[in-house]
Design a protein around this motif. Structure first.
Motif, PDB file in Angstrom:
ATOM      1  N   LYS A 147       0.833  -1.208   0.000  1.00  0.00           N
ATOM      2  CA  LYS A 147       0.000   0.000   0.000  1.00  0.00           C
ATOM      3  C   LYS A 147       0.864   1.253   0.000  1.00  0.00           C
ATOM      4  CE  LYS A 147      -4.171  -1.733   2.017  1.00  0.00           C
ATOM      5  NZ  LYS A 147      -5.217  -1.658   2.973  1.00  0.00           N
ATOM      6  N   HIS A 148       0.464   2.225  -0.793  1.00  0.00           N
ATOM      7  CA  HIS A 148       1.156   3.517  -0.824  1.00  0.00           C
ATOM      8  C   HIS A 148       0.116   4.638  -0.899  1.00  0.00           C
ATOM      9  CE1 HIS A 148       5.200   1.867  -1.419  1.00  0.00           C
ATOM     10  NE2 HIS A 148       4.651   0.994  -2.241  1.00  0.00           N
ATOM     11  N   ASP A 149       0.481   5.811  -0.350  1.00  0.00           N
ATOM     12  CA  ASP A 149      -0.419   6.973  -0.494  1.00  0.00           C
ATOM     13  C   ASP A 149      -0.388   7.477  -1.942  1.00  0.00           C
ATOM     14  OD1 ASP A 149      -0.799   6.956   2.284  1.00  0.00           O
ATOM     15  OD2 ASP A 149       0.965   8.231   2.602  1.00  0.00           O
ATOM     16  N   VAL A 150       0.839   7.551  -2.483  1.00  0.00           N
ATOM     17  CA  VAL A 150       0.998   8.065  -3.856  1.00  0.00           C
ATOM     18  C   VAL A 150       1.872   7.098  -4.649  1.00  0.00           C
ATOM     19  CG1 VAL A 150       1.885   9.966  -5.292  1.00  0.00           C
ATOM     20  CG2 VAL A 150       0.885  10.478  -3.046  1.00  0.00           C
ATOM     21  N   VAL A 151       1.403   6.701  -5.827  1.00  0.00           N
ATOM     22  CA  VAL A 151       2.232   5.908  -6.739  1.00  0.00           C
ATOM     23  C   VAL A 151       2.394   6.702  -8.036  1.00  0.00           C
ATOM     24  CG1 VAL A 151       2.320   3.849  -8.210  1.00  0.00           C
ATOM     25  CG2 VAL A 151       1.687   3.632  -5.800  1.00  0.00           C
ATOM     26  N   VAL A 152       3.652   6.889  -8.436  1.00  0.00           N
ATOM     27  CA  VAL A 152       3.943   7.611  -9.677  1.00  0.00           C
ATOM     28  C   VAL A 152       4.391   6.592 -10.710  1.00  0.00           C
ATOM     29  CG1 VAL A 152       5.324   9.435 -10.724  1.00  0.00           C
ATOM     30  CG2 VAL A 152       4.710   9.600  -8.293  1.00  0.00           C
ATOM     31  N   ILE A 153       3.775   6.623 -11.887  1.00  0.00           N
ATOM     32  CA  ILE A 153       4.182   5.689 -12.948  1.00  0.00           C
ATOM     33  C   ILE A 153       5.039   6.447 -13.951  1.00  0.00           C
ATOM     34  CG2 ILE A 153       3.413   3.973 -14.636  1.00  0.00           C
ATOM     35  CD1 ILE A 153       0.681   3.967 -13.222  1.00  0.00           C
ATOM     36  N   GLY A 154       6.321   6.102 -14.003  1.00  0.00           N
ATOM     37  CA  GLY A 154       7.285   6.785 -14.873  1.00  0.00           C
ATOM     38  C   GLY A 154       8.262   7.592 -14.032  1.00  0.00           C
ATOM     39  N   GLY A 155       9.551   7.370 -14.276  1.00  0.00           N
ATOM     40  CA  GLY A 155      10.576   8.043 -13.466  1.00  0.00           C
ATOM     41  C   GLY A 155      11.357   9.088 -14.240  1.00  0.00           C
ATOM     42  N   GLY A 156      10.704   9.776 -15.172  1.00  0.00           N
ATOM     43  CA  GLY A 156      11.338  10.877 -15.911  1.00  0.00           C
ATOM     44  C   GLY A 156      11.305  12.154 -15.079  1.00  0.00           C
ATOM     45  N   PRO A 157      11.649  13.301 -15.692  1.00  0.00           N
ATOM     46  CA  PRO A 157      11.674  14.558 -14.941  1.00  0.00           C
ATOM     47  C   PRO A 157      10.333  14.898 -14.291  1.00  0.00           C
ATOM     48  CG  PRO A 157      12.467  14.897 -17.188  1.00  0.00           C
ATOM     49  CD  PRO A 157      12.078  13.476 -17.087  1.00  0.00           C
ATOM     50  N   GLY A 158       9.241  14.529 -14.943  1.00  0.00           N
ATOM     51  CA  GLY A 158       7.934  14.755 -14.341  1.00  0.00           C
ATOM     52  C   GLY A 158       7.727  13.826 -13.156  1.00  0.00           C
ATOM     53  N   GLY A 159       7.917  12.531 -13.397  1.00  0.00           N
ATOM     54  CA  GLY A 159       7.624  11.509 -12.396  1.00  0.00           C
ATOM     55  C   GLY A 159       8.552  11.530 -11.196  1.00  0.00           C
TER      56      GLY A 159
END
Ligand code: FAD
Length: 474
Positions: free
Chosen positions: A6-18
């Motif tokens: 479980k996570h509060d926030v999951v970001v998909i993509g580790g580029g400058p945005g992610g």
């Protein structure tokens, strides 16, 4: 069986945005994870974009300067000055490795959990991670908030097959094994012109084939685009503008390119050793399975969002190249921060009227705010002021006097509406213009701010002055 985490926030993509969004979310106290399938963080920008291209641009410029200008600068070199492509590529790879590794350390420092694998939606709150490393088990991440930052990929040219050897995209152009005698480039946008600069400096005969009648792509002021073409021409780049490419075929170790003069219809052909296809980038969301949960896409395959970066599902946001707006690393970063701030406190801010753009040629070309064409179309009355670097003392001492600073200001209030620079270090100098626009400065505000002497930024100050008064040094 997959373990659920479980996570509060999951970001998909580790580029400058992610990656920026992930760090910000962790800093704001959220239990945050970032999924990246490339095997290294930093996305297109750090791995195959901004960073490797700037490493090649900087060192190829140094080589070119030493070869063509050292003697007149008072440096005599005995023996031949030659490019060493192996070391040039090594220096580029070192910069990339150090920077991408640096993000991994930042993740550790800020407590972001990093999953190396492909992320895809199982349902609205669950994401499956298929690991790229052997022996690592698949996981399911359950998230309260999800940020999609899957970026973009090179747009293919219909009928032209990229083999990354003779016919390359920008990724291939950053890793050529030898210096091509002849390099043809389809597309006179920033990526095409930057890569053209690199290889021309190293000795390639470069021809840019562009469908439009001007180079630089959208946003570049017409006067600036013309001046840019002039200096690139002087550096040996050839231009075929208004030219519609019909086909390009690899024949042995050559590429045959056929194009049509858009005006006359005349069909011409050229041969090159390498062809770079640089006709833009398109949003990337393959393997995400976003359609299955009802995420909306527009006709250009961009993920549709509202002003708070929310998709149709409000707990799923989207930022960067895969959604609307300029495909630039700093724009993606700004959105990453703003999206997380919307989660935290319901407001965030990106000023889309003040996103700088830079072309890292030599001299550099940089702009922010409006250009003349946009203001004319909007019926806004404006005044312009221009100051050339040839009249700037630092540019003279540096023997680097090409270009100018151009201000566009409101005709009545002199409020800065846009700044366009061709010149040494334009990419650094444009930050001052960004600040001026952000805080609503007038040209007089800039003129009355003391600038150090002798610096290139004095040209910036004097250009502001020419909008409402006479400059001192020109
Ligand atoms: P990206 O950087 O594309 O990152 C997205 C990441 O998501 C990728 O690493 C991808 O592997 C990953 N991903 C995608 N799908 C999944 C999935 N399902 N699961 C897990 N991971 C996934 N911009 C500038 O501002 N300045 C420059 O000088 C500049 N130079 C450039 C030069 C070149 C040659 C190129 C090609 C681009 C350049 N750009 C430049 C553009 C810049 O690279 C992009 O605008 C920027 O990288 C966009 O960031 P992003 O985070 O939206 O996406």
């Amino acid at each position: 069986l997959s373990a659920t985490k479980k996570h509060d926030v999951v970001v998909i993509g580790g580029g400058p945005g992610g990656y920026v969004a992930a760090i910000k979310a962790a800093q704001l106290g959220y239990n945050t994870a970032c999924i990246e399938k490339r095997g290294s963080l930093g996305g297109t920008c750090l791995n195959v974009g901004c960073i490797p291209s700037k490493a090649l641009l900087n060192n190829s410029h140094l080589y070119h300067e030493i070869k063509t200008e050292s003697s007149k600068r008072g440096i005599d070199i005995e023996g031949e000055v030659k490019p060493n492509l192996g070391n040039l590529m090594k220096a580029k790879d070192t910069a990339v490795k150090q920077l991408t590794g640096g993000i991994e350390m930042l993740f550790k420092k800020n407590g972001v959990t990093y999953y190396k694998g492909n992320g895809s939606f199982v349902d609205e709150h669950n994401i499956k991670v298929e690991p790229i490393e052997k022996g690592v088990e698949e996981s399911i991440l359950e998230a309260s908030n999800i940020i999609i930052a899957t970026g973009s990929e090179p747009t293919p040219f219909p009928g032209i097959e990229v083999d990354q050897e003779r016919i390359v995209d920008s990724t291939g152009a950053l890793a050529l094994k030898e210096i091509p005698k002849k390099l043809a480039i389809i597309g006179g946008g920033i990526i095409g012109l930057e890569m053209g600069s690199v290889w021309a400096r190293l000795g390639s005969e470069v021809t840019i084939i562009e469908y439009q009648t001007a180079i630089g792509g959208a946003g570049m002021d017409a006067e600036v685009a013309k001046a840019t073409q002039k200096f690139l021409k002087k550096q040996g780049l050839n231009f075929q503008l208004g030219a519609k490419v019909k086909s390009a075929t690899r024949v042995g170790d050559e590429v045959d390119i056929e194009y049509e003069d858009a005006k006359t219809g005349e069909v011409k052909s050229i041969k090159s050793d390498v062809l770079l296809v640089a006709v833009g980038r398109r949003p990337y969301s393959a393997g995400l399975n976003a359609e299955s949960i009802g995420i909306e896409f527009d006709q250009k395959k961009r993920i549709v969002i509202d002003s708070e970066y929310k998709t149709k599902l409000p707990h799923i946001q989207c930022i960067g190249d895969v959604t609307f707006g300029a495909m630039l690393a700093h724009k993606a970063e700004e959105e990453g921060i703003a999206a997380v701030e919307f989660i935290k406190n319901g407001h965030g801010h990106v000023n889309y009227g003040n996103i700088p753009a830079v072309m890292y040629s030599h001299p550099e070309v940089a702009w922010t705010g409006k250009n003349e064409e946009e203001l004319k179309a909007a019926g806004i009355k404006y005044k312009t002021g221009k100051f050339p670097f040839v009249a700037n003392s630092r540019a003279k001492t540096n023997m680097d006097t090409e270009g100018f600073v151009k201000f566009i200001a409101d005709a009545e209030t002199q409020r800065v509406l846009g700044v366009h620079i061709i010149g040494p270090n334009a990419g650094e100098m444009i930050a001052e213009a960004g600040l001026a626009i952000e805080y609503g400065a007038s040209c007089e505000d800039i003129y009355r701010t003391c600038h150090a002497h002798p610096t290139l930024s004095e040209a910036f100050k004097e250009a502001a002055m020419t909008v409402f008064d006479k400059p001192i040094n020109y």
